[in-house]
Scaffold this motif. Sequence first.
Motif, PDB file in Angstrom:
ATOM      1  N   CYS A 158       1.203 109.557  14.024  1.00  0.00           N
ATOM      2  CA  CYS A 158       1.951 110.421  14.953  1.00  0.00           C
ATOM      3  C   CYS A 158       1.435 110.208  16.373  1.00  0.00           C
ATOM      4  CB  CYS A 158       1.805 111.888  14.554  1.00  0.00           C
ATOM      5  SG  CYS A 158       2.384 113.021  15.827  1.00  0.00           S
ATOM      6  N   CYS A 161       5.005 112.456  20.379  1.00  0.00           N
ATOM      7  CA  CYS A 161       6.083 112.272  21.357  1.00  0.00           C
ATOM      8  C   CYS A 161       6.980 113.501  21.467  1.00  0.00           C
ATOM      9  CB  CYS A 161       6.921 111.050  20.988  1.00  0.00           C
ATOM     10  SG  CYS A 161       7.754 111.196  19.397  1.00  0.00           S
ATOM     11  N   GLY A 162       7.122 114.233  20.369  1.00  0.00           N
ATOM     12  CA  GLY A 162       7.965 115.436  20.399  1.00  0.00           C
ATOM     13  C   GLY A 162       9.408 115.205  20.008  1.00  0.00           C
ATOM     14  N   CYS A 164      10.509 115.042  17.114  1.00  0.00           N
ATOM     15  CA  CYS A 164      10.785 115.937  15.986  1.00  0.00           C
ATOM     16  C   CYS A 164      11.293 117.288  16.493  1.00  0.00           C
ATOM     17  CB  CYS A 164       9.531 116.098  15.126  1.00  0.00           C
ATOM     18  SG  CYS A 164       7.999 116.319  16.038  1.00  0.00           S
ATOM     19  N   CYS A 223      11.775 110.774  13.746  1.00  0.00           N
ATOM     20  CA  CYS A 223      10.392 110.372  14.052  1.00  0.00           C
ATOM     21  C   CYS A 223      10.249 108.854  14.120  1.00  0.00           C
ATOM     22  CB  CYS A 223       9.441 110.932  12.996  1.00  0.00           C
ATOM     23  SG  CYS A 223       7.757 110.328  13.212  1.00  0.00           S
TER      24      CYS A 223
END
Lengths: 249, 222
Positions: A158, A161-162, A164, A223
Motif C-alpha cells: 500500500c 494514495c487514497g 480506495c 487500488c
Amino acid sequence: MKLTLRVWRQKNADAEGAMATYEVDGISPDMSFLEMLDVLNEQLILSGEDPVAFDHDCREGICGACSLVINGEAHGPERTTTCQLHMRSFKDGDTIDIEPWRAAAFPVVKDLVVDRSAFDRIIQAGGYITAPTGSAPEAHATPVPKADADYAFEHAECIGCGACVAACPNGAAMLFTSAKINHLNVLPQGAPERETRVLNMVAQMDEEGFGGCTLTGECATACPKGIPLTSITNMNKEWLRATRKAAKR
Amino acid sequence: MVRTIWGSTVGKKTVMAVSGLIMLLYLVVHMLGNLKIFFGAGEFNHYAHWLRTIGEPFMHYEWTLWLVRVVLVLAVVAHAVSAYQLSRRDIKARPQKYVHSKPRASYATRTMRWGGVILGLFILWHLLDLTTGTVHTDFQPGRPYQNVVATFSTWYGNVIYIVAMLALGLHIRHGLWSAAQTLGVGSRARDRALKAAANVLALLLTAGFIAVPVGVMTGVVS
Ligand code: SF4
Ligand code: FES
C-alpha cells in the motif's frame, strides 16, 4: 492525439470550484497521463493563466502522491497509479473528465490537490512498530514463516494514495487502514502492539470522519497495488479479537 | 466494551451482522413452517396453535412465543438504528459527488438501504394483516389458514408480499456475505463458497416464501 479535458478548477479550500474545459493537441500515446497534464500546464502558463495544480512526486508508481479521478475512476481506466497510466489508454478526440479525490476527510486544497493528512494521523495512531533503531539487526534473529512474510509484503505494498477512499461511495478508509494493520499484525515485530494498533487506528479512522464499510468492493477494484477486499475482513477479525481481549483485562 | 462497539463503525457493523443473523435464523424457521400450508387447513392451524404452546408445561401458554417476539424486536431495532446511523455517517463522509459518476459503485449500498426500508414497512403491514388482523378484510382469530388464503386472494396482498420477498432475497444475498466479512470469518479461500451460500440461501428463502401466494393464486391452496 487531440483531446478535450474537463478539469476541476478551485482557487483554494474555501472557493467554489467548477469544471473548466481545455483543448490539448500533439499528445503522444507514449506520454504518461501526468506528462499530458504538463503539456496542458505549459500551454496555460504561456497564455498567462494559472496552471492546474495536481499532486505528483516519484512518477514511478511507488510514492502514492499522484491522485486524480479520471472519467469517474480513481487513477483512471487501468489498474495502476495515474503516473503510470499512459495516453495509449485513450483515443484521439476523447473528452476526459479529471476530478480530485472526493471525501469529507480529504478536503480540496487547490484544483486537483487534496489534503490527505488524515492518513498520516491514522498511521501515527499505530501504523508502526516500537523498536530501538540503530544498526540493522541480524536478519535471522527473528524468524518469519514464508507465508507470513508474503502476506505482510502483499499488504506493505500500500502506497497510501487514497484511491480506495476516492472510489468508495461512503468515503471509507477501511482498505488503507486494513493494509497497514495486516502488514504489521502478522509479523513477530508487530506482535507486541497487535491489539492497540488495530483499536487505535480504527478509532482514528472514525475520528477523521471517514465513512463505514458497506462491502461494495469498489476500493479493492480501484487500488493500484491490489490490496484485496479480504484485508478488511481480517481487520474486522483483528478488531473483534482486540476488543474481546481488552474487555477481559 | 459496549461503548467501544457502539462507538465504532466496525463495532456497529458487528451489531448489524449479529442482529441480521438472528433475523435470518428466524426467517428460515418461519419459511419452513409456512410450507405446512400445503398440507391442509387442519395441519397448518394446528401448527400455528402449537407455536403458542412451545415449552409447556415449563413455560406458560404463549411465553415462548413472546420471548421470541422480544428477541426479534430487539434485533430489528438494533439492526435499523445502526443502519440509520451508519448511513448518515456514510453520506456525510462523501458530501460531493463526482461530475463523471459511475452508478455501479453504490449499487449494493443503495439496494441494501432501500431494501431495508421496504422490508421494514412490509413487516409492519404483515403484522397488522396476519397477526393482529387490523388491516385484514376478513380476519378470523385462531384460523391462520383461512386468513392467509384471504390475503392472497387480493391482488394487492400478492403484490406487496412478492415485492417484499424479492427485496428480502436481494438483502440477504449481500447481507449474509457482508455479515461474514464483518465478523471476520471470510477469507480468500472461502470467498466463493460464502458467496454461493448467501445466494443459495437467499434464493431458497425467497422461493419458499413466494410459494405460498403462488399456491393460493393457482388454487393449490384454497
Ligand atoms: S489500499 Fe490501495 S488504494 Fe488505498 S491507499 Fe493503499 S495503495 Fe492506495
Ligand atoms: S507520482 Fe509517485 S506514485 Fe504516482
